[in-house]
Design a protein around this motif. Structure first.
Motif, PDB file in Angstrom:
ATOM      1  N   SER A  16     -11.905 -14.255  -8.966  1.00  0.00           N
ATOM      2  CA  SER A  16     -10.673 -13.699  -9.191  1.00  0.00           C
ATOM      3  C   SER A  16     -10.567 -13.496 -10.605  1.00  0.00           C
ATOM      4  N   GLN A  40     -12.949  -8.756  -5.536  1.00  0.00           N
ATOM      5  CA  GLN A  40     -12.852 -10.199  -5.870  1.00  0.00           C
ATOM      6  C   GLN A  40     -13.300 -10.822  -4.711  1.00  0.00           C
ATOM      7  N   ARG A  44      -6.922 -14.948  -4.760  1.00  0.00           N
ATOM      8  CA  ARG A  44      -5.950 -15.739  -4.506  1.00  0.00           C
ATOM      9  C   ARG A  44      -4.501 -15.417  -4.419  1.00  0.00           C
ATOM     10  N   ARG A  49      -3.201 -19.161  -1.318  1.00  0.00           N
ATOM     11  CA  ARG A  49      -3.431 -18.211  -0.113  1.00  0.00           C
ATOM     12  C   ARG A  49      -4.612 -17.402  -0.376  1.00  0.00           C
ATOM     13  N   LYS A 109       4.059  -4.644   2.624  1.00  0.00           N
ATOM     14  CA  LYS A 109       3.659  -5.248   1.392  1.00  0.00           C
ATOM     15  C   LYS A 109       2.691  -4.433   0.609  1.00  0.00           C
ATOM     16  N   ASN A 133      -2.494  -2.434  -3.514  1.00  0.00           N
ATOM     17  CA  ASN A 133      -3.109  -1.647  -2.361  1.00  0.00           C
ATOM     18  C   ASN A 133      -3.296   0.064  -2.647  1.00  0.00           C
TER      19      ASN A 133
HETATM   20  C1  BT5 Z   1       0.779 -12.786  -3.698  1.00  0.00           C
HETATM   21  O1  BT5 Z   1       0.713 -14.014  -2.995  1.00  0.00           O
HETATM   22  O2  BT5 Z   1       1.342 -11.768  -3.280  1.00  0.00           O
HETATM   23  C2  BT5 Z   1       0.048 -12.600  -5.150  1.00  0.00           C
HETATM   24  C3  BT5 Z   1      -1.256 -11.933  -4.742  1.00  0.00           C
HETATM   25  C4  BT5 Z   1      -1.969 -11.610  -6.134  1.00  0.00           C
HETATM   26  C5  BT5 Z   1      -3.245 -11.153  -6.143  1.00  0.00           C
HETATM   27  C6  BT5 Z   1      -3.820 -10.440  -7.313  1.00  0.00           C
HETATM   28  S1  BT5 Z   1      -5.094  -9.515  -7.427  1.00  0.00           S
HETATM   29  C7  BT5 Z   1      -5.779  -9.652  -8.922  1.00  0.00           C
HETATM   30  C8  BT5 Z   1      -5.447 -11.260  -9.309  1.00  0.00           C
HETATM   31  N1  BT5 Z   1      -6.444 -12.050  -9.094  1.00  0.00           N
HETATM   32  C9  BT5 Z   1      -6.364 -12.891  -7.937  1.00  0.00           C
HETATM   33  O3  BT5 Z   1      -7.061 -13.872  -7.576  1.00  0.00           O
HETATM   34  N2  BT5 Z   1      -4.976 -12.878  -7.534  1.00  0.00           N
HETATM   35  C10 BT5 Z   1      -4.259 -11.825  -8.342  1.00  0.00           C
HETATM   36  P1  BT5 Z   1       1.525 -14.524  -2.053  1.00  0.00           P
HETATM   37  O4  BT5 Z   1       2.967 -14.131  -2.111  1.00  0.00           O
HETATM   38  O5  BT5 Z   1       1.234 -15.908  -1.641  1.00  0.00           O
HETATM   39  O6  BT5 Z   1       0.826 -13.609  -0.713  1.00  0.00           O
HETATM   40  C11 BT5 Z   1      -0.239 -13.797  -0.023  1.00  0.00           C
HETATM   41  C12 BT5 Z   1      -0.325 -13.273   1.361  1.00  0.00           C
HETATM   42  O7  BT5 Z   1      -0.229 -11.754   1.224  1.00  0.00           O
HETATM   43  C13 BT5 Z   1      -1.519 -13.827   2.285  1.00  0.00           C
HETATM   44  O8  BT5 Z   1      -1.373 -14.818   2.905  1.00  0.00           O
HETATM   45  C14 BT5 Z   1      -1.478 -12.442   3.249  1.00  0.00           C
HETATM   46  O9  BT5 Z   1      -0.800 -12.692   4.294  1.00  0.00           O
HETATM   47  C15 BT5 Z   1      -1.178 -11.206   2.623  1.00  0.00           C
HETATM   48  N3  BT5 Z   1      -2.180 -10.664   1.693  1.00  0.00           N
HETATM   49  C16 BT5 Z   1      -3.507 -10.759   1.532  1.00  0.00           C
HETATM   50  N4  BT5 Z   1      -4.002  -9.870   0.915  1.00  0.00           N
HETATM   51  C17 BT5 Z   1      -3.384  -8.640   0.873  1.00  0.00           C
HETATM   52  C18 BT5 Z   1      -3.420  -7.393   0.441  1.00  0.00           C
HETATM   53  N5  BT5 Z   1      -4.402  -6.901  -0.215  1.00  0.00           N
HETATM   54  N6  BT5 Z   1      -2.238  -6.491   0.610  1.00  0.00           N
HETATM   55  C19 BT5 Z   1      -1.100  -7.126   1.151  1.00  0.00           C
HETATM   56  N7  BT5 Z   1      -0.942  -8.589   1.634  1.00  0.00           N
HETATM   57  C20 BT5 Z   1      -2.051  -9.242   1.607  1.00  0.00           C
END
Ligand code: BT5
Length: 241
Positions: A16, A40, A44, A49, A109, A133
């Motif tokens: 990550s 990755q 996370r 999540r 999203k 994305n």
């Molecule tokens: C977020 O959390 O939206 C924060 C995401 C941050 C990701 C970046 S990538 C680079 C860096 N390295 C990491 O490890 N993390 C950061 P949250 O609000 O908790 O939303 C998570 C939810 O979004 C998940 O439970 C899924 O439902 C949804 N999700 C997962 N992957 C997705 C994606 N690629 N596009 C849209 N929704 C996604």
């Protein structure tokens, strides 16, 4: 590589970029560092999540920098505003900010953000992760969308990064000089949440404002309540936004 004053490091694969940024913060770092991964293995979101980060499908990145104060929430607002502006300029798409940490388009999203912070001898640092994305077809999540799906444009990392980082630098300066209020003022018109009925941890309410500290003001039974990022999940009544 250096872009808009940031030292950019690209990994082919990593657990990550946020985890790597925190390892680097603890080992000591200088200046503004931007970590990018092609994919990755343990991306996370908030509350641990999972964040889907398929190879070549998006911009998976973390900015590691010194902050004017220890406010990861503030950094997310700065970043979301900068990225929405850059995306609008690059693609013409109607990107909006879903309070507190998502960028959305067409009710789905397209980007999520996760900021973490810590302290060392030189002061506070922030690891600000964003997952955007870019390419269609790689994600099978019901609420997810890519820039390509939404706008018909497959933009390259190298196109969006200079525009985003330049805007981020400007807004970060304004945040440091004038406080978060100036960022929130600019963000309000780009909010997907304000004026909508929302479910706040399962309860129906009206989202009426975002205050100068970034809290969401909701109205329920003629009473206002202040909701702080991180406390609650906010969903639209009909769907994700
Ligand atoms: C977020 O959390 O939206 C924060 C995401 C941050 C990701 C970046 S990538 C680079 C860096 N390295 C990491 O490890 N993390 C950061 P949250 O609000 O908790 O939303 C998570 C939810 O979004 C998940 O439970 C899924 O439902 C949804 N999700 C997962 N992957 C997705 C994606 N690629 N596009 C849209 N929704 C996604």
């Amino acid at each position: 590589m250096r872009i808009a004053g940031w030292d950019v490091i690209v990994f082919d694969e990593i657990d990550s970029t946020n985890a790597e940024a925190k390892r680097r913060a603890r080992a000591g770092f200088a200046g503004n560092v931007l970590l990018i991964a092609e994919t990755q293995t343990a991306g996370r979101g908030r509350m641990d999540r999972k964040w889907e980060s398929p190879r070549g499908a998006g911009l998976w990145m973390t900015q590691l920098f010194r902050a004017p104060n220890r406010s990861p929430e503030g950094a997310v607002f700065v970043s979301a505003l900068a990225l929405v502006r850059a995306l609008r300029v690059e693609t013409g798409g109607d990107f909006l900010i879903k309070w507190p940490n998502d960028i959305v388009i067409n009710g789905k999203k397209v980007c999520g953000m996760l900021a973490e912070c810590g302290f060392d001898a030189d002061g506070a640092w922030i690891a600000l992760g964003s997952g955007l994305n870019l390419r269609a077809g790689a994600l099978e999540l019901p609420h997810a969308i890519s820039v390509e799906q939404a706008t018909g444009r497959l933009i390259a990392r190298d196109e969006i990064l200079p525009a985003y980082l330049t805007e981020f630098n400007t807004l970060r300066g304004a945040w440091a000089a004038d406080g978060l209020a100036t960022i929130i003022e600019q963000l309000r018109p780009l909010s997907a949440t304000l004026g909508c009925e929302v479910l706040v941890s399962g309860e129906r309410a009206q989202a009426v404002d975002i205050d100068i500290d970034g809290a969401l003001i909701i109205m329920k039974d003629n009473r206002q309540r202040r909701v702080v990022a991180g406390d609650v999940s906010v969903r639209g009544l009909a769907g994700y936004v």
